[in-house]
Design a protein around this motif. Structure first.
Motif, mmCIF file in Angstrom:
data_model
loop_
_atom_site.group_PDB
_atom_site.id
_atom_site.type_symbol
_atom_site.label_atom_id
_atom_site.label_comp_id
_atom_site.label_asym_id
_atom_site.label_seq_id
_atom_site.Cartn_x
_atom_site.Cartn_y
_atom_site.Cartn_z
ATOM 1 N N ALA A 24 0.836 -1.202 0.000
ATOM 2 C CA ALA A 24 0.000 0.000 0.000
ATOM 3 C C ALA A 24 0.869 1.249 0.000
ATOM 4 C CB ALA A 24 -0.913 0.006 1.216
ATOM 5 N N SER A 25 0.425 2.246 -0.708
ATOM 6 C CA SER A 25 1.111 3.530 -0.710
ATOM 7 C C SER A 25 0.082 4.637 -0.806
ATOM 8 C CB SER A 25 2.103 3.625 -1.872
ATOM 9 O OG SER A 25 1.444 3.488 -3.111
ATOM 10 N N GLY A 26 0.492 5.812 -0.345
ATOM 11 C CA GLY A 26 -0.403 6.963 -0.397
ATOM 12 C C GLY A 26 -1.273 7.130 0.826
ATOM 13 N N PHE A 27 -1.201 6.204 1.753
ATOM 14 C CA PHE A 27 -1.915 6.349 3.010
ATOM 15 C C PHE A 27 -1.199 5.487 4.057
ATOM 16 C CE2 PHE A 27 -4.202 2.290 3.593
ATOM 17 C CZ PHE A 27 -4.026 1.710 2.344
ATOM 18 N N SER A 28 -1.491 5.767 5.304
ATOM 19 C CA SER A 28 -0.859 5.023 6.378
ATOM 20 C C SER A 28 -1.720 3.835 6.771
ATOM 21 C CB SER A 28 -0.660 5.926 7.599
ATOM 22 O OG SER A 28 -0.235 5.164 8.710
ATOM 23 N N LEU A 29 -1.064 2.732 7.080
ATOM 24 C CA LEU A 29 -1.787 1.558 7.544
ATOM 25 C C LEU A 29 -2.166 1.671 9.021
ATOM 26 C CD1 LEU A 29 -0.235 -1.672 5.960
ATOM 27 C CD2 LEU A 29 -2.279 -0.424 5.311
ATOM 28 N N ASP A 30 -1.772 2.743 9.662
ATOM 29 C CA ASP A 30 -2.008 2.836 11.104
ATOM 30 C C ASP A 30 -3.494 2.813 11.451
ATOM 31 O OD1 ASP A 30 0.796 5.079 11.778
ATOM 32 O OD2 ASP A 30 0.674 2.904 11.523
ATOM 33 N N TYR A 31 -4.328 3.275 10.556
ATOM 34 C CA TYR A 31 -5.771 3.284 10.822
ATOM 35 C C TYR A 31 -6.499 2.981 9.527
ATOM 36 C CZ TYR A 31 -10.383 4.723 12.450
ATOM 37 O OH TYR A 31 -11.708 4.743 12.797
ATOM 38 N N SER A 32 -6.751 1.699 9.287
ATOM 39 C CA SER A 32 -7.464 1.295 8.087
ATOM 40 C C SER A 32 -7.875 -0.155 8.232
ATOM 41 C CB SER A 32 -6.577 1.468 6.838
ATOM 42 O OG SER A 32 -5.453 0.614 6.914
ATOM 43 N N ALA A 33 -8.626 -0.617 7.298
ATOM 44 C CA ALA A 33 -8.953 -2.027 7.188
ATOM 45 C C ALA A 33 -8.565 -2.477 5.788
ATOM 46 C CB ALA A 33 -10.431 -2.279 7.432
ATOM 47 N N ILE A 34 -7.876 -3.579 5.725
ATOM 48 C CA ILE A 34 -7.425 -4.134 4.456
ATOM 49 C C ILE A 34 -8.037 -5.510 4.280
ATOM 50 C CG2 ILE A 34 -5.460 -4.749 3.016
ATOM 51 C CD1 ILE A 34 -5.433 -1.835 3.711
ATOM 52 N N GLY A 35 -8.484 -5.787 3.081
ATOM 53 C CA GLY A 35 -9.097 -7.083 2.831
ATOM 54 C C GLY A 35 -8.564 -7.737 1.580
ATOM 55 N N TRP A 36 -8.717 -9.049 1.567
ATOM 56 C CA TRP A 36 -8.415 -9.846 0.383
ATOM 57 C C TRP A 36 -9.720 -10.410 -0.156
ATOM 58 C CZ3 TRP A 36 -4.004 -10.081 -2.263
ATOM 59 C CH2 TRP A 36 -2.824 -9.680 -1.635
ATOM 60 N N PHE A 37 -9.859 -10.306 -1.455
ATOM 61 C CA PHE A 37 -11.059 -10.763 -2.146
ATOM 62 C C PHE A 37 -10.634 -11.560 -3.374
ATOM 63 C CE2 PHE A 37 -13.851 -7.996 0.265
ATOM 64 C CZ PHE A 37 -12.951 -7.056 0.750
ATOM 65 N N ARG A 38 -11.546 -12.313 -3.907
ATOM 66 C CA ARG A 38 -11.233 -13.026 -5.136
ATOM 67 C C ARG A 38 -12.466 -13.103 -6.021
ATOM 68 N NH1 ARG A 38 -10.346 -19.133 -2.657
ATOM 69 N NH2 ARG A 38 -12.566 -19.608 -2.251
ATOM 70 N N ARG A 39 -12.170 -13.262 -7.297
ATOM 71 C CA ARG A 39 -13.251 -13.464 -8.268
ATOM 72 C C ARG A 39 -12.816 -14.598 -9.180
ATOM 73 N NH1 ARG A 39 -17.468 -10.241 -9.924
ATOM 74 N NH2 ARG A 39 -16.511 -8.360 -9.034
ATOM 75 N N ALA A 40 -13.567 -15.660 -9.126
ATOM 76 C CA ALA A 40 -13.324 -16.806 -10.007
ATOM 77 C C ALA A 40 -14.159 -16.646 -11.273
ATOM 78 C CB ALA A 40 -13.680 -18.106 -9.297
ATOM 79 N N PRO A 41 -13.735 -17.264 -12.360
ATOM 80 C CA PRO A 41 -14.496 -17.155 -13.609
ATOM 81 C C PRO A 41 -15.947 -17.554 -13.424
ATOM 82 C CG PRO A 41 -12.389 -18.186 -14.013
ATOM 83 C CD PRO A 41 -12.523 -18.068 -12.523
ATOM 84 N N GLY A 42 -16.839 -16.674 -13.835
ATOM 85 C CA GLY A 42 -18.262 -16.979 -13.753
ATOM 86 C C GLY A 42 -18.873 -16.862 -12.379
ATOM 87 N N LYS A 43 -18.100 -16.390 -11.427
ATOM 88 C CA LYS A 43 -18.617 -16.286 -10.052
ATOM 89 C C LYS A 43 -18.546 -14.847 -9.564
ATOM 90 C CE LYS A 43 -17.550 -20.998 -8.602
ATOM 91 N NZ LYS A 43 -16.938 -21.844 -7.539
ATOM 92 N N GLU A 44 -19.281 -14.573 -8.522
ATOM 93 C CA GLU A 44 -19.259 -13.247 -7.929
ATOM 94 C C GLU A 44 -18.014 -13.078 -7.054
ATOM 95 O OE1 GLU A 44 -24.075 -12.417 -7.639
ATOM 96 O OE2 GLU A 44 -22.868 -12.518 -5.821
ATOM 97 N N ARG A 45 -17.699 -11.825 -6.801
ATOM 98 C CA ARG A 45 -16.591 -11.528 -5.912
ATOM 99 C C ARG A 45 -16.866 -12.102 -4.518
ATOM 100 N NH1 ARG A 45 -16.172 -5.483 -4.938
ATOM 101 N NH2 ARG A 45 -17.655 -5.947 -3.258
ATOM 102 N N GLU A 46 -15.817 -12.637 -3.931
ATOM 103 C CA GLU A 46 -15.930 -13.244 -2.607
ATOM 104 C C GLU A 46 -14.951 -12.590 -1.649
ATOM 105 O OE1 GLU A 46 -14.727 -17.341 -2.575
ATOM 106 O OE2 GLU A 46 -15.492 -17.709 -0.543
ATOM 107 N N GLY A 47 -15.438 -12.162 -0.517
ATOM 108 C CA GLY A 47 -14.570 -11.636 0.527
ATOM 109 C C GLY A 47 -13.937 -12.780 1.296
ATOM 110 N N LEU A 48 -12.634 -12.808 1.373
ATOM 111 C CA LEU A 48 -11.920 -13.924 2.001
ATOM 112 C C LEU A 48 -11.474 -13.612 3.425
ATOM 113 C CD1 LEU A 48 -9.610 -14.853 -0.977
ATOM 114 C CD2 LEU A 48 -11.843 -15.815 -0.420
#
Length: 126
Positions: A24-48
């Motif tokens: 990450a750049s352009g902001f501090s990680l000190d106060y934020s929430a970061i997430g990982w998501f994925r999108r498989a072919p033909g499927k909706e985005r999934e929050g992991l």
């Protein structure tokens, strides 16, 4: 300018491991929430998985609980996703995203994320 850059994707055999990084750049990680998501072919985005960069609280989707681990290194402004016991159904484009206005992981559905990376492809062969 806020940027999120994912890396670490690739081809791995079933049962293998990968570690994804989100720089990450352009902001501090000190106060934020970061997430990982994925999108498989033909499927909706999934929050992991999501992590509060202030207190380290985490959220995991049932589909990855016990196999994936999210962590952060605030000094490096980087969030990681360690993925173990990978399955063919984990094949997808993986994205990281940031909520720079809150440090709450919420239900990790991506609706509160205001910045997204371009993604990295993970392919798990059987």
């Amino acid at each position: 300018q806020v940027q999120l850059v994912e890396s670490g994707g690739g081809l791995v055999q079933s049962g293998g491991s990968l570690r994804l990084s989100c720089a990450a750049s352009g902001f501090s990680l000190d106060y934020s929430a970061i997430g990982w998501f994925r999108r498989a072919p033909g499927k909706e985005r999934e929050g992991l998985s999501c992590i509060s960069t202030s207190d380290g609280s985490t959220y995991y989707a049932d589909s990855v609980k016990g196999r994936f681990t999210i962590s952060r290194d605030n000094a490096k402004n980087t969030v990681y996703l360690q993925m173990n016991s990978l399955k063919p159904e984990d094949t997808a484009v993986y994205y990281c995203a940031a909520d720079t206005y809150s440090d709450s992981v919420g239900n990790c559905d991506g609706m509160d994320m205001d910045y997204w990376g371009k993604g990295t492809l993970v392919t798990v062969s059987s």
